[in-house]
Design an enzyme around this catalytic site. Sequence first.
Site, PDB file in Angstrom:
ATOM      1  N   GLU A 155       0.830  -1.208   0.000  1.00  0.00           N
ATOM      2  CA  GLU A 155       0.000   0.000   0.000  1.00  0.00           C
ATOM      3  C   GLU A 155       0.868   1.264   0.000  1.00  0.00           C
ATOM      4  O   GLU A 155       0.632   2.192   0.780  1.00  0.00           O
ATOM      5  CB  GLU A 155      -0.948  -0.006   1.201  1.00  0.00           C
ATOM      6  CG  GLU A 155      -1.975  -1.122   1.130  1.00  0.00           C
ATOM      7  CD  GLU A 155      -2.953  -1.115   2.311  1.00  0.00           C
ATOM      8  OE1 GLU A 155      -2.627  -0.561   3.368  1.00  0.00           O
ATOM      9  OE2 GLU A 155      -4.046  -1.679   2.156  1.00  0.00           O
ATOM     10  N   GLU A 235      -6.752  -7.811  -0.716  1.00  0.00           N
ATOM     11  CA  GLU A 235      -7.215  -7.833   0.678  1.00  0.00           C
ATOM     12  C   GLU A 235      -8.712  -7.569   0.691  1.00  0.00           C
ATOM     13  O   GLU A 235      -9.149  -6.415   0.692  1.00  0.00           O
ATOM     14  CB  GLU A 235      -6.528  -6.741   1.521  1.00  0.00           C
ATOM     15  CG  GLU A 235      -5.064  -6.961   1.798  1.00  0.00           C
ATOM     16  CD  GLU A 235      -4.483  -5.914   2.763  1.00  0.00           C
ATOM     17  OE1 GLU A 235      -5.238  -5.049   3.261  1.00  0.00           O
ATOM     18  OE2 GLU A 235      -3.269  -5.970   3.009  1.00  0.00           O
ATOM     19  N   TYR A 300      -9.982 -10.575  14.397  1.00  0.00           N
ATOM     20  CA  TYR A 300     -10.402  -9.934  13.144  1.00  0.00           C
ATOM     21  C   TYR A 300     -11.827 -10.294  12.720  1.00  0.00           C
ATOM     22  O   TYR A 300     -12.267  -9.973  11.631  1.00  0.00           O
ATOM     23  CB  TYR A 300      -9.410 -10.308  12.020  1.00  0.00           C
ATOM     24  CG  TYR A 300      -9.190  -9.191  11.016  1.00  0.00           C
ATOM     25  CD1 TYR A 300      -8.289  -8.177  11.264  1.00  0.00           C
ATOM     26  CD2 TYR A 300      -9.895  -9.157   9.818  1.00  0.00           C
ATOM     27  CE1 TYR A 300      -8.083  -7.155  10.357  1.00  0.00           C
ATOM     28  CE2 TYR A 300      -9.697  -8.130   8.898  1.00  0.00           C
ATOM     29  CZ  TYR A 300      -8.784  -7.137   9.173  1.00  0.00           C
ATOM     30  OH  TYR A 300      -8.577  -6.125   8.280  1.00  0.00           O
TER      31      TYR A 300
END
EC number: 3.2.1.23
Length: 624
Positions: A155, A235, A300
């Site tokens: 990123e 992702e 998560y």
Amino acid sequence: VDYQNDCFRKDGEKFRYISGSIHYSRIPRVYWKDRLLKMYMAGLNAIQTYIPWNYHEKVPGLYNFSGDRDFEYFLKLAHDIGLLVILRPGPYICGEWDMGGLPAWLLKKKDIVLRSADPDYVAAVDKWMGKLLPMIKPYLYQNGGPIITVQVENEYGSYFACDYSYMRHLSKLFRSYLGDEVVLFTTDGALLKTLKCGSIQDLYATVDFGPGSNVTAAFGAQRHVEPHGPLVNSEFYTGWLDHWGSHHSVVSSTRVARVLSEMLIMGANVNLYMFIGGTNFGYWNGANTPYAPQPTSYDYDAPLTEAGDLTEKYFAIRDVIKMYRKIPEGPIPPTTPKYAYGAVTMKKLQMVSDALDKLSFSGPVKSTYPQTFIDLNQAFGFMLYRTSLPVNCTKPTPLTSPLNGVHDRAYVSVDGVAAGILERDNVEPVNVTGKAGSQVDILVENLGRVNYGKYLKDFKGLVSNLTLGENPLTGWTMYSLSIDEAVSEGLLGEEEPTPTDAPQPAGLSPPAFYGGSFIIPDGIPDLPQDTYIKLTSWRKGQIWINGFNVGRYWPTRGPQVTLFVPANILSTAAPNNVTILELEGAPCSSGPCTVEFTTIPILNGTVQSDYKQHRRLFIKEDLL
Ligand SMILES: *[C@@H]1O[C@H](CO)[C@@H](O)[C@H](O)[C@H]1NC(C)=O
Ligand SMILES: *[C@@H]1O[C@H](CO)[C@@H](O)[C@H](O)[C@H]1NC(C)=O
Ligand SMILES: *[C@@H]1O[C@H](CO)[C@@H](O)[C@H](O)[C@H]1NC(C)=O
Ligand SMILES: *[C@@H]1O[C@H](CO)[C@@H](O)[C@H](O)[C@H]1NC(C)=O
Ligand SMILES: *[C@@H]1O[C@H](CO)[C@@H](O)[C@H](O)[C@H]1NC(C)=O
Ligand SMILES: *[C@@H]1O[C@H](CO)[C@@H](O)[C@H](O)[C@H]1NC(C)=O
Ligand SMILES: *[C@@H]1O[C@H](CO)[C@@H](O)[C@H](O)[C@H]1NC(C)=O
């Protein structure tokens, strides 16, 4: 990459991956196989993993690739199970991991520009990659291994530097070690502005986005930089991260399944981030800014829980995948059993201030003004700053630090009496009273380095002067603390009762160690099993079991209340030793001095945050 047919090709055949993220650094080695098998049985044909640089090179030039750090073994397991690998070796990884995977020792050069062509940064990267990439090469698909693609940086377009020469350098570096055949790629947020700085020629540009995004628009952004070739979401968020003091993140299975299906219909390649989150054992969690550290659990809300348990989301995703590819037959490895070992009585060991001879291996360092952790060559944990009151403070006198002057939390005591806590993002002073010459001890906790955005350079310790009344405090003696080593070597003794134990203010006492032990019962088959340690009446601290650093607890702030304790750190051959460093005040003087081992995790406890009550869930776009 087949640009004519907008797809990948493998062995000449049209190929599409449906992958899931798993970080070996967040799962004990003994469980790697179980988790990978569960991923395989969900119908995935690939996994994606990060290699955190700071996990392998704690000290410049000293590498560790053994035990839980043996990523080659992890790659072999994936290969044997029949999973391909999408590798993300950084050097920066983000990943809610301390400093985004960069080693803290890079900060020895104070003005270093991380993730740029800064020559000192690049020299360190070259050295690391010169070690790492040759290890990876034999595992490339071309060489008979499982690795199909390798990501360069992470990123990068979300980072302020936008240094194309850095990205070009990495691209050449990766090529030179890995050869011409492997697909190298980048990943960026699905926005034109992030893709602008993140993508460069010769690296295939992919995007990342969650189930809340507009799939057409997101892949449209990828098409803007890659008009042809496979669609790739590197992702796809199955859940989201947590922060201390914010509500536990939950994302609905239905939504994840629906948007996954939407992408698969389009023929897209998808990596589910995370498929299993795992645990930030020890001190490995990162933080976002404005400063908000992530808790120990990296569950998560993923399809496999932190402990690798199957969830409704797992089956919902499997049902979707089933519609697009043949999934393996046979039994899915079951959820691992948990055991409630019950309550364990804890006894006070020593106060940190009284155990410096055992905790500070390198001895004290003196300086007029405070120095940082890195100045003293310490990366993680705690450091003690000691000075004395220069004047009589007969009336409560404010001890203050400027905003962001304390990284990250400072526990202040005067002559062994707790005075209060200074926090990084708060200017609330601690009131101090005492005679001139009284000993002021300030234990400073590193709560995890920022892992995302502009403020990656996160020095720890007292990063500003502290002011008492009007004047800066000077004349410091600083102790770098090797608490983990001291705990695992069993150096902390039991407290000797001292008649002079000063009375403490309500609800607060100076940081101290507590110890207890428990025996795993005989005659029950398959013990030890995994468990969760519940610390409801404790306030904040760190916990070790048999010397293994299980992580941070902070039930008073929430949302995490229990910590995952994997079976492999427990023993049936000897009593299991629990050591706690309680920073704010143990329940021992007012109630039962116990911790409890239970079978039920609590990650969504009540959130109590004095000054951050309405902090919203972070979304990446907010953090740009
Ligand atoms: C390397 O890492 C492993 C796994 O965490 C650990 O058990 C071992 O002690 C480490 N070795 C060294 C020399 O630090
Ligand atoms: C999704 O994005 C596409 C392309 O930008 C747009 O045409 C469409 O209206 C959007 N859909 C929704 C539901 O916003
Ligand atoms: C502090 O007060 C004591 C008497 O209570 C006095 O003797 C001493 O000089 C004072 N010290 C300072 C530094 O003002
Ligand atoms: C410190 O003292 C001041 C002035 O007496 C008072 O207003 C403030 O509430 C005190 N702060 C704390 C944390 O006790
Ligand atoms: C503390 O103050 C001194 C004197 O003003 C200054 O030189 C020093 O840089 C300051 N230290 C920090 C960490 O801000
Ligand atoms: C716990 O500590 C005791 C006393 O030091 C030691 O004998 C025992 O082996 C330790 N237990 C484990 C599992 O290491
Ligand atoms: C917390 O999570 C548990 C288990 O998923 C759930 O049963 C419970 O309702 C949740 N509690 C809150 C307050 O959300």
